[in-house]
Design a protein around this motif. Structure first.
Motif, PDB file in Angstrom:
ATOM      1  N   ASP A 232      34.877  30.839  22.067  1.00 20.93           N
ATOM      2  CA  ASP A 232      34.926  32.238  22.443  1.00 20.93           C
ATOM      3  C   ASP A 232      34.814  33.115  21.203  1.00 20.93           C
ATOM      4  O   ASP A 232      35.808  33.433  20.553  1.00 20.93           O
ATOM      5  N   ASP A 233      33.597  33.506  20.832  1.00 19.36           N
ATOM      6  CA  ASP A 233      33.512  34.332  19.630  1.00 19.36           C
ATOM      7  C   ASP A 233      33.472  35.818  19.971  1.00 19.36           C
ATOM      8  O   ASP A 233      33.906  36.649  19.203  1.00 19.36           O
ATOM      9  N   ASN A 234      32.992  36.092  21.135  1.00 23.33           N
ATOM     10  CA  ASN A 234      32.904  37.497  21.519  1.00 23.33           C
ATOM     11  C   ASN A 234      34.161  37.909  22.284  1.00 23.33           C
ATOM     12  O   ASN A 234      34.323  37.642  23.456  1.00 23.33           O
ATOM     13  N   GLU A 235      35.034  38.596  21.577  1.00 22.69           N
ATOM     14  CA  GLU A 235      36.316  38.918  22.198  1.00 22.69           C
ATOM     15  C   GLU A 235      36.262  40.153  23.074  1.00 22.69           C
ATOM     16  O   GLU A 235      37.212  40.484  23.763  1.00 22.69           O
ATOM     17  N   GLU A 236      35.157  40.855  23.007  1.00 23.92           N
ATOM     18  CA  GLU A 236      35.080  42.083  23.794  1.00 23.92           C
ATOM     19  C   GLU A 236      34.685  41.814  25.244  1.00 23.92           C
ATOM     20  O   GLU A 236      34.668  42.720  26.066  1.00 23.92           O
ATOM     21  N   GLU A 237      34.360  40.606  25.526  1.00 28.44           N
ATOM     22  CA  GLU A 237      33.928  40.300  26.882  1.00 28.44           C
ATOM     23  C   GLU A 237      35.049  40.528  27.871  1.00 28.44           C
ATOM     24  O   GLU A 237      36.224  40.408  27.559  1.00 28.44           O
ATOM     25  N   SER A 238      34.640  40.837  29.108  1.00 31.13           N
ATOM     26  CA  SER A 238      35.630  41.285  30.085  1.00 31.13           C
ATOM     27  C   SER A 238      36.676  40.210  30.395  1.00 31.13           C
ATOM     28  O   SER A 238      37.838  40.518  30.608  1.00 31.13           O
ATOM     29  N   MET A 239      36.266  38.987  30.429  1.00 34.60           N
ATOM     30  CA  MET A 239      37.215  37.957  30.828  1.00 34.60           C
ATOM     31  C   MET A 239      37.063  36.730  29.953  1.00 34.60           C
ATOM     32  O   MET A 239      35.958  36.259  29.713  1.00 34.60           O
ATOM     33  N   THR A 240      38.184  36.215  29.455  1.00 33.52           N
ATOM     34  CA  THR A 240      38.116  35.020  28.637  1.00 33.52           C
ATOM     35  C   THR A 240      38.026  33.789  29.530  1.00 33.52           C
ATOM     36  O   THR A 240      38.286  33.862  30.734  1.00 33.52           O
ATOM     37  N   SER A 241      37.668  32.681  28.911  1.00 32.03           N
ATOM     38  CA  SER A 241      37.547  31.457  29.707  1.00 32.03           C
ATOM     39  C   SER A 241      38.897  31.040  30.289  1.00 32.03           C
ATOM     40  O   SER A 241      38.970  30.517  31.389  1.00 32.03           O
ATOM     41  N   GLU A 242      39.967  31.304  29.518  1.00 34.67           N
ATOM     42  CA  GLU A 242      41.292  30.961  30.065  1.00 34.67           C
ATOM     43  C   GLU A 242      41.596  31.778  31.307  1.00 34.67           C
ATOM     44  O   GLU A 242      42.104  31.259  32.295  1.00 34.67           O
ATOM     45  N   GLU A 243      41.253  33.054  31.216  1.00 36.31           N
ATOM     46  CA  GLU A 243      41.515  33.915  32.370  1.00 36.31           C
ATOM     47  C   GLU A 243      40.707  33.458  33.578  1.00 36.31           C
ATOM     48  O   GLU A 243      41.197  33.445  34.710  1.00 36.31           O
ATOM     49  N   MET A 244      39.460  33.093  33.309  1.00 36.48           N
ATOM     50  CA  MET A 244      38.610  32.638  34.412  1.00 36.48           C
ATOM     51  C   MET A 244      39.160  31.354  35.028  1.00 36.48           C
ATOM     52  O   MET A 244      39.216  31.208  36.245  1.00 36.48           O
ATOM     53  N   SER A 245      39.576  30.435  34.142  1.00 41.85           N
ATOM     54  CA  SER A 245      40.114  29.166  34.642  1.00 41.85           C
ATOM     55  C   SER A 245      41.372  29.403  35.460  1.00 41.85           C
ATOM     56  O   SER A 245      41.570  28.812  36.526  1.00 41.85           O
ATOM     57  N   GLU A 246      42.196  30.286  34.941  1.00 42.81           N
ATOM     58  CA  GLU A 246      43.447  30.584  35.620  1.00 42.81           C
ATOM     59  C   GLU A 246      43.177  31.131  37.015  1.00 42.81           C
ATOM     60  O   GLU A 246      43.826  30.763  37.993  1.00 42.81           O
ATOM     61  N   LEU A 247      42.196  32.022  37.073  1.00 47.22           N
ATOM     62  CA  LEU A 247      41.845  32.642  38.341  1.00 47.22           C
ATOM     63  C   LEU A 247      41.344  31.600  39.342  1.00 47.22           C
ATOM     64  O   LEU A 247      41.738  31.592  40.509  1.00 47.22           O
ATOM     65  N   LEU A 248      40.502  30.716  38.846  1.00 53.25           N
ATOM     66  CA  LEU A 248      39.969  29.669  39.717  1.00 53.25           C
ATOM     67  C   LEU A 248      41.102  28.786  40.243  1.00 53.25           C
ATOM     68  O   LEU A 248      41.166  28.478  41.430  1.00 53.25           O
ATOM     69  N   GLU A 249      41.974  28.421  39.328  1.00 52.56           N
ATOM     70  CA  GLU A 249      43.099  27.577  39.705  1.00 52.56           C
ATOM     71  C   GLU A 249      43.952  28.281  40.761  1.00 52.56           C
ATOM     72  O   GLU A 249      44.377  27.677  41.743  1.00 52.56           O
ATOM     73  N   PHE A 250      44.161  29.569  40.519  1.00 48.89           N
ATOM     74  CA  PHE A 250      44.973  30.347  41.449  1.00 48.89           C
ATOM     75  C   PHE A 250      44.346  30.363  42.837  1.00 48.89           C
ATOM     76  O   PHE A 250      45.011  30.135  43.841  1.00 48.89           O
ATOM     77  N   GLN A 251      43.029  30.596  42.875  1.00 52.05           N
ATOM     78  CA  GLN A 251      42.344  30.657  44.161  1.00 52.05           C
ATOM     79  C   GLN A 251      42.461  29.331  44.917  1.00 52.05           C
ATOM     80  O   GLN A 251      42.687  29.312  46.114  1.00 52.05           O
ATOM     81  N   ILE A 252      42.308  28.251  44.191  1.00 54.66           N
ATOM     82  CA  ILE A 252      42.386  26.937  44.834  1.00 54.66           C
ATOM     83  C   ILE A 252      43.798  26.681  45.341  1.00 54.66           C
ATOM     84  O   ILE A 252      44.001  26.246  46.469  1.00 54.66           O
ATOM     85  N   LYS A 253      44.774  26.992  44.475  1.00 51.45           N
ATOM     86  CA  LYS A 253      46.169  26.778  44.875  1.00 51.45           C
ATOM     87  C   LYS A 253      46.547  27.643  46.067  1.00 51.45           C
ATOM     88  O   LYS A 253      47.258  27.211  46.963  1.00 51.45           O
ATOM     89  N   ARG A 254      46.049  28.888  46.035  1.00 50.80           N
ATOM     90  CA  ARG A 254      46.412  29.785  47.129  1.00 50.80           C
ATOM     91  C   ARG A 254      45.823  29.302  48.442  1.00 50.80           C
ATOM     92  O   ARG A 254      46.500  29.292  49.473  1.00 50.80           O
ATOM     93  N   LEU A 255      44.569  28.866  48.401  1.00 56.73           N
ATOM     94  CA  LEU A 255      43.964  28.367  49.638  1.00 56.73           C
ATOM     95  C   LEU A 255      44.694  27.108  50.113  1.00 56.73           C
ATOM     96  O   LEU A 255      44.948  26.938  51.301  1.00 56.73           O
ATOM     97  N   GLU A 256      45.047  26.263  49.145  1.00 56.39           N
ATOM     98  CA  GLU A 256      45.788  25.062  49.524  1.00 56.39           C
ATOM     99  C   GLU A 256      47.103  25.441  50.197  1.00 56.39           C
ATOM    100  O   GLU A 256      47.484  24.873  51.215  1.00 56.39           O
ATOM    101  N   GLY A 257      47.766  26.432  49.604  1.00 58.15           N
ATOM    102  CA  GLY A 257      49.025  26.907  50.173  1.00 58.15           C
ATOM    103  C   GLY A 257      48.847  27.395  51.592  1.00 58.15           C
ATOM    104  O   GLY A 257      49.623  27.053  52.490  1.00 58.15           O
ATOM    105  N   MET A 258      47.782  28.147  51.818  1.00 59.34           N
ATOM    106  CA  MET A 258      47.540  28.693  53.152  1.00 59.34           C
ATOM    107  C   MET A 258      47.211  27.593  54.153  1.00 59.34           C
ATOM    108  O   MET A 258      47.623  27.631  55.295  1.00 59.34           O
TER     109      MET A 258
END
Lengths: 250, 196, 196
Positions: free
Chosen positions: A85-111
């Motif tokens: 990650d060299d460009n820090e000005e980008e809207s979303m970091t890879s960690e944030e994206m991964s976290e979001l994906l994980e959250f979506q999967i977990k939430r659907l699993e929960g539902m």
């Protein structure tokens, strides 16, 4: 990603029918590989999804847009995860994206889990019951009707849909109108006093089947109209025989 | 000690059986025949005792156990029925015409009679608006300032109350109807033929 | 002497009122709203006392008093459910989409259509929401005060009644989901451009 993982994917039946959307597919990939959601390797998961999608595309071009959008998103995520990650000005970091994906999967699993729990609860009419012979108290006038909000809005939807249907405009067609057929017949029998086969009115150069049918049908209807008017006679000598037309001379 | 336990079990069993009989009579749509109950309880003596218990238990309640020709049913007690003005009303749906009219008024209010007729494509019969008026679900609004000054109609607070709406704006709009599958053109063409 | 009589009268009055409430709830097949009961009893304190009494009175019966949000209903006790093989209504099973949508609405309510779609990662097909609407398990809530004022959806008291729930807090696993932050409907991968 190991060789082993690729092999496992082949076992998955290559069809999207069983999945309720791309997140659901991701969730089943997690389950299929018995990946612990808490220690989820997003990169592995993204790769598996893309491999799966790749195979699906080869088999079936007709893939819902949402699977492709998710695929593009995951491809983007994957590139971010692989490249520093060299460009820090980008809207979303890879960690944030991964976290979001994980959250979506977990939430659907929960539902999905709780939706099953819900139907395992004691259910009215199955495990417990309401009063079988209810009495209704007359003071309460409105109880006479059991119209529900659903009835109300469904009815409105039907009225609107019906009205929409009423104003449908039909596109121009190549079909031959009865009016035109009437004119053709009338002008023909002005000059001819012979029997004439109905089929003779169909021009030979019509290639379109539907068009031929429409010319035949409209001429037949027109001839009936003229019979009713009293200016034409129809004759059919045998079943399925040719229909012959003759002007009625007064 | 053994005897005490047995006694306890017996008692537990009896209480459970009583609950079963109570629940059966409660949930049945028709009075329950004695024989039907006996099928579950088997022992006549026990069943008789249970029924006696229940009759006693409910005798001073707002609901009594009624015995009619060897059948059993819970019915509102006479003590309170005079206060409750009980009628045997079978709940029925509003007529199609009334539901349509109500829906149109709800969505288009304030709306005149002839505007309603325009939307429905048929003239409004007398009884239709009367039913809605009687229910106090619609009421006259302003007169419209067009030729003839026709009266407009709108829905009441009782209407909102009955359908549990806070605000008339909370009714789903046309887009919502489309999205929830309630505005399906093809469906309607067939629906129209079916008997409601 | 006079005082005693008054006391007696008061007591008689209370007993009668309790019978009325009992009869009203017992005789109805649908849950009776608190407000409906209050119309008869007028005094909130008295009504609350009556409802408490009734709950206690029926707690060990074959029929129990259930409190579903602010409505009251008698239902057969769960203790005897296995013994009541009476005409059970077996509703046709819901589709997976409908089941999940129901859960999402129940646990996230009030929730808009596009929020539901975001959670499931797939657009809501026809016949999903309208099935739930037809069952009267979900209903429109307020409109959200975001651009486009999308309609929200929520569950009904009939939904709670059907699944033997007192209120939304009673939903299985809702505390865990909340604590683990999984009930955040605002987290989405793709920002859906579509308006509800």
């Amino acid at each position: 990603m190991s060789e082993l993982n690729y092999k496992k994917i082949d076992v998955l039946s290559l069809s999207l029918d069983g999945f309720e959307g791309p997140i659901d597919l991701l969730l089943s990939l997690v389950r299929d590989h018995k990946i612990d959601l808490t220690k989820l390797s997003i990169l592995t998961l993204a790769e598996q999804y893309l491999v799966f999608l790749d195979k699906i595309i080869k088999k079936d071009i007709d893939i819902a847009a949402e699977y492709l959008v998710m695929g593009a998103w995951l491809a983007f995520l994957k590139s971010k995860l692989l490249l520093p990650d060299d460009n820090e000005e980008e809207s979303m970091t890879s960690e944030e994206m991964s976290e979001l994906l994980e959250f979506q999967i977990k939430r659907l699993e929960g539902m999905q889990k709780v939706s099953k729990l819900l139907f395992k609860r004691p259910i009215l009419g199955k495990h417990f019951f309401k009063k079988g012979n209810p009495e209704i108290f007359g003071v309460n006038q409105k109880n006479q009707y059991n119209t529900s909000l659903y009835d109300l809005i469904k009815t409105y939807g039907e009225i609107i849909a019906f009205n929409n249907n009423k104003s449908i405009t039909i596109a121009d067609t190549q079909l031959y109108s009865v009016e035109d057929a009437l004119n053709t017949l009338k002008s023909f029998f002005k000059h001819s006093k012979d029997w004439k086969d109905l089929l003779d009115f169909i021009p030979n150069n019509l290639r379109n089947k539907l068009e031929r049918k429409s010319v035949l049908a409209s001429h037949f209807v027109a001839s009936l109209e003229l019979v009713k008017e009293g200016s034409l006679k129809l004759r059919q000598d045998n079943l399925n025989g040719n229909i012959l037309l003759h002007p009625k001379i007064n | 000690m053994k005897k005490l336990n047995e006694k306890k079990n017996e008692n537990y069993d009896f209480v459970l059986k009583q609950k079963i009989v109570e629940a059966l009579i409660f949930s049945s749509s028709d009075p329950v025949p004695y024989d039907e109950l006996l099928k579950r309880i088997i022992d006549k003596n026990i069943l008789n005792e249970i029924l006696e218990n229940l009759e006693k238990k409910y005798s001073s309640s707002g609901v009594n156990l009624y015995v009619i020709n060897d059948t059993y049913a819970f019915r509102t007690s006479l003590d309170v029925s005079e206060f409750l003005n009980i009628e045997k009303i079978v709940p029925k749906p509003l007529s199609r015409a009334a539901t349509e009219t109500l829906a149109i008024i709800a969505y288009h209010q304030p709306i005149t009679r002839s505007e309603i007729e325009n939307i429905r494509g048929v003239s409004l019969s007398r009884g239709t608006l009367d039913v809605l008026l009687e229910l106090q679900w619609v009421r006259p609004g302003h007169r419209k300032s067009t030729p003839g000054n026709p009266l407009t109609w709108k829905t009441t607070n009782l209407f909102l109350d009955y359908f549990n709406l806070k605000n008339i704006k909370d009714l789903p709009g046309i887009e919502d109807l489309k999205n929830s599958g309630l505005l399906d053109k093809n469906k309607v063409i067939f629906n129209d033929q079916s008997v409601d």
